[in-house]
Motif scaffolding. Structure first.
Motif, PDB file in Angstrom:
ATOM      1  N   MET A 202     -84.242 -22.381  14.844  1.00  0.00           N
ATOM      2  CA  MET A 202     -83.918 -21.450  13.760  1.00  0.00           C
ATOM      3  C   MET A 202     -82.411 -21.501  13.483  1.00  0.00           C
ATOM      4  O   MET A 202     -81.602 -21.363  14.398  1.00  0.00           O
ATOM      5  N   THR A 203     -82.038 -21.708  12.231  1.00  0.00           N
ATOM      6  CA  THR A 203     -80.622 -21.758  11.867  1.00  0.00           C
ATOM      7  C   THR A 203     -80.056 -20.351  11.759  1.00  0.00           C
ATOM      8  O   THR A 203     -80.792 -19.368  11.611  1.00  0.00           O
ATOM      9  N   ASP A 204     -78.729 -20.254  11.820  1.00  0.00           N
ATOM     10  CA  ASP A 204     -78.067 -18.951  11.721  1.00  0.00           C
ATOM     11  C   ASP A 204     -77.707 -18.655  10.278  1.00  0.00           C
ATOM     12  O   ASP A 204     -77.090 -19.475   9.596  1.00  0.00           O
ATOM     13  N   MET A 205     -78.094 -17.474   9.800  1.00  0.00           N
ATOM     14  CA  MET A 205     -77.725 -17.039   8.457  1.00  0.00           C
ATOM     15  C   MET A 205     -76.331 -16.426   8.447  1.00  0.00           C
ATOM     16  O   MET A 205     -75.554 -16.628   7.512  1.00  0.00           O
ATOM     17  N   ILE A 206     -75.989 -15.676   9.512  1.00  0.00           N
ATOM     18  CA  ILE A 206     -74.690 -15.006   9.593  1.00  0.00           C
ATOM     19  C   ILE A 206     -73.990 -15.447  10.875  1.00  0.00           C
ATOM     20  O   ILE A 206     -74.605 -15.483  11.945  1.00  0.00           O
ATOM     21  N   THR A 207     -72.713 -15.802  10.757  1.00  0.00           N
ATOM     22  CA  THR A 207     -71.905 -16.136  11.927  1.00  0.00           C
ATOM     23  C   THR A 207     -70.594 -15.365  11.850  1.00  0.00           C
ATOM     24  O   THR A 207     -69.898 -15.406  10.832  1.00  0.00           O
ATOM     25  N   ILE A 208     -70.288 -14.662  12.922  1.00  0.00           N
ATOM     26  CA  ILE A 208     -69.036 -13.907  13.015  1.00  0.00           C
ATOM     27  C   ILE A 208     -68.258 -14.459  14.194  1.00  0.00           C
ATOM     28  O   ILE A 208     -68.780 -14.555  15.311  1.00  0.00           O
ATOM     29  N   SER A 209     -67.019 -14.843  13.954  1.00  0.00           N
ATOM     30  CA  SER A 209     -66.200 -15.472  15.001  1.00  0.00           C
ATOM     31  C   SER A 209     -64.887 -14.724  15.166  1.00  0.00           C
ATOM     32  O   SER A 209     -64.119 -14.581  14.209  1.00  0.00           O
ATOM     33  N   GLY A 210     -64.634 -14.215  16.375  1.00  0.00           N
ATOM     34  CA  GLY A 210     -63.354 -13.600  16.704  1.00  0.00           C
ATOM     35  C   GLY A 210     -62.964 -12.419  15.856  1.00  0.00           C
ATOM     36  O   GLY A 210     -61.779 -12.223  15.562  1.00  0.00           O
ATOM     37  N   ALA A 211     -63.935 -11.581  15.455  1.00  0.00           N
ATOM     38  CA  ALA A 211     -63.640 -10.453  14.572  1.00  0.00           C
ATOM     39  C   ALA A 211     -63.045  -9.283  15.348  1.00  0.00           C
ATOM     40  O   ALA A 211     -63.629  -8.792  16.316  1.00  0.00           O
ATOM     41  N   SER A 212     -61.873  -8.831  14.923  1.00  0.00           N
ATOM     42  CA  SER A 212     -61.230  -7.642  15.489  1.00  0.00           C
ATOM     43  C   SER A 212     -60.827  -6.713  14.353  1.00  0.00           C
ATOM     44  O   SER A 212     -60.478  -7.161  13.263  1.00  0.00           O
ATOM     45  N   LYS A 213     -60.890  -5.419  14.629  1.00  0.00           N
ATOM     46  CA  LYS A 213     -60.531  -4.432  13.619  1.00  0.00           C
ATOM     47  C   LYS A 213     -59.931  -3.202  14.298  1.00  0.00           C
ATOM     48  O   LYS A 213     -60.526  -2.648  15.223  1.00  0.00           O
ATOM     49  N   HIS A 214     -58.737  -2.798  13.829  1.00  0.00           N
ATOM     50  CA  HIS A 214     -58.072  -1.618  14.365  1.00  0.00           C
ATOM     51  C   HIS A 214     -57.929  -0.570  13.271  1.00  0.00           C
ATOM     52  O   HIS A 214     -57.672  -0.892  12.106  1.00  0.00           O
ATOM     53  N   TYR A 215     -58.090   0.693  13.661  1.00  0.00           N
ATOM     54  CA  TYR A 215     -57.739   1.829  12.813  1.00  0.00           C
ATOM     55  C   TYR A 215     -56.671   2.604  13.586  1.00  0.00           C
ATOM     56  O   TYR A 215     -56.997   3.406  14.453  1.00  0.00           O
ATOM     57  N   GLY A 216     -55.415   2.316  13.325  1.00  0.00           N
ATOM     58  CA  GLY A 216     -54.346   2.878  14.131  1.00  0.00           C
ATOM     59  C   GLY A 216     -54.435   2.337  15.548  1.00  0.00           C
ATOM     60  O   GLY A 216     -54.472   1.126  15.763  1.00  0.00           O
ATOM     61  N   ASP A 217     -54.519   3.236  16.519  1.00  0.00           N
ATOM     62  CA  ASP A 217     -54.639   2.832  17.917  1.00  0.00           C
ATOM     63  C   ASP A 217     -56.091   2.584  18.330  1.00  0.00           C
ATOM     64  O   ASP A 217     -56.340   2.105  19.439  1.00  0.00           O
ATOM     65  N   PHE A 218     -57.056   2.917  17.456  1.00  0.00           N
ATOM     66  CA  PHE A 218     -58.469   2.778  17.806  1.00  0.00           C
ATOM     67  C   PHE A 218     -58.946   1.356  17.505  1.00  0.00           C
ATOM     68  O   PHE A 218     -58.756   0.837  16.401  1.00  0.00           O
ATOM     69  N   LYS A 219     -59.549   0.738  18.487  1.00  0.00           N
ATOM     70  CA  LYS A 219     -60.052  -0.630  18.329  1.00  0.00           C
ATOM     71  C   LYS A 219     -61.548  -0.571  18.000  1.00  0.00           C
ATOM     72  O   LYS A 219     -62.389  -0.361  18.869  1.00  0.00           O
ATOM     73  N   ALA A 220     -61.885  -0.728  16.719  1.00  0.00           N
ATOM     74  CA  ALA A 220     -63.278  -0.635  16.284  1.00  0.00           C
ATOM     75  C   ALA A 220     -64.063  -1.895  16.611  1.00  0.00           C
ATOM     76  O   ALA A 220     -65.250  -1.827  16.945  1.00  0.00           O
ATOM     77  N   LEU A 221     -63.423  -3.067  16.483  1.00  0.00           N
ATOM     78  CA  LEU A 221     -64.026  -4.345  16.861  1.00  0.00           C
ATOM     79  C   LEU A 221     -63.040  -5.084  17.751  1.00  0.00           C
ATOM     80  O   LEU A 221     -61.850  -5.153  17.443  1.00  0.00           O
ATOM     81  N   ASP A 222     -63.551  -5.646  18.836  1.00  0.00           N
ATOM     82  CA  ASP A 222     -62.687  -6.277  19.829  1.00  0.00           C
ATOM     83  C   ASP A 222     -63.126  -7.722  20.056  1.00  0.00           C
ATOM     84  O   ASP A 222     -63.943  -8.013  20.923  1.00  0.00           O
TER      85      ASP A 222
END
Length: 324
Positions: free
Chosen positions: A1-21
């Motif tokens: 089965m092939t991949d439809m979605i690929t996420i690589s190295g996603a990080s997201k900060h809201y101020g000091d809060f790390k939502a994605l690491d």
């Protein structure tokens, strides 16, 4: 089965809060994948990043092999359904479902045929002339799904779509969503904090915690072979036994002492429909724990508060309990 979605190295900060690491994550084509985790675990941020409603500080997102990291939401070929769906109150069910096709200037004959087909699929064929205020909460969410599917998206994203509904309606819609997915096979990502919902609906579950993905696998894999104590604890109730975590339904109660069993006092017996929860206090002074047994076993044991029973695990836990 092939991949439809690929996420690589996603990080997201809201101020000091790390939502994605530093998240790496794939969604196979045609799958129904649940993002499961407590509030603040990053699951909605990850979903919104796939949709293009949020933008990771770092990382890359591809859909069907195309880098969409900087592509606006309307160009990502996705359908999105929120918990509180903002239907057009002045439009009928038919007009709401047809909206996306109309703004894409599809031929009227094509729009009618598509809407008729989808209303049949979602069980609203007799409701096309009604307005959102005339529908139940469950019917409005089915309309929302039909509207999201009308434009034939490559990906369907569902953000707690049943969270505002009562328990019985949620249960009915879970079964309906599973059947719908088997019919349309669109790649679907569902965000939920409800463990039962994820186990019931999804063929893959990604458990999130503090912006990271702890484990990805089938419901059986995660339930029977959790990667760590957090996954085990989040996917259902647990009891601590001799320093390890064990499922309450894997505890056996007996009137006589058997090898590897220990004595405990019955503190409470709660009849919960098809099962019985027995709250226990080990004679050794260890912390209390609960066992789940069948109504039949409860009838045979005839348990009462204050009595002594003997407890043993029928299945050895595969992971240690968290330290402390």
């Amino acid at each position: 089965m092939t991949d439809m979605i690929t996420i690589s190295g996603a990080s997201k900060h809201y101020g000091d809060f790390k939502a994605l690491d530093d998240v790496d994550f794939t969604v196979p084509s045609g799958s129904l994948t649940a993002l499961l985790g407590p509030s603040g675990s990053g699951k909605s941020t990850l979903l919104r990043s796939i949709a293009g409603l949020d933008h990771p500080d770092t990382g890359e997102i591809t859909i069907a092999g195309v880098d969409v990291t900087g592509v606006p939401p309307q160009q990502r070929d996705i359908g999105f359904v929120f918990q509180h769906y903002a239907a057009f109150k002045h439009m009928s069910v038919r007009e709401n479902v047809a909206f996306g096709l109309k703004i894409r200037k599809r031929p009227k004959k094509e729009i009618k045929a598509k809407v008729d087909e989808l209303l049949e699929v979602v069980g609203l064929a007799g409701f096309q002339g009604r307005y959102p205020a005339q529908l139940s909460g469950g019917q409005r969410q089915r309309m929302a799904l039909a509207r999201a599917l009308a434009v034939d998206p490559q990906v369907l994203l569902l953000d707690e779509p049943f969270g505002a509904l009562d328990a019985k309606v949620r249960e009915d819609l879970r079964s309906w969503l599973r059947r719908l997915h088997e019919n349309v096979h669109v790649t679907t990502v569902l965000v939920t904090h409800d463990q039962e919902e994820a186990l019931d609906v999804a063929d893959r579950i990604a458990v999130m915690n503090k912006g990271r993905i702890e484990q990805v696998g089938s419901p059986d894999d995660l339930y029977d072979r959790p990667a760590n104590a957090f996954v085990m604890s989040f996917l259902g109730p647990v009891a601590k036994l001799n320093g390890q975590l064990v499922r309450p339904h894997d505890l056996r109660l007996d009137r006589q002492q058997l090898p590897a069993s220990f004595a405990a006092t019955v503190e409470r017996v709660a009849h919960l429909g098809f099962e019985v929860r027995v709250e226990l206090r080990p004679k050794s002074g260890a912390e209390g724990l609960s066992a789940q047994i069948t109504r039949g076993d409860a009838k045979v044991l005839d348990l009462h508060e204050g009595e002594t029973v003997y407890v043993r695990a029928t299945r050895t836990p595969e992971i240690p309990a968290p330290v402390g």
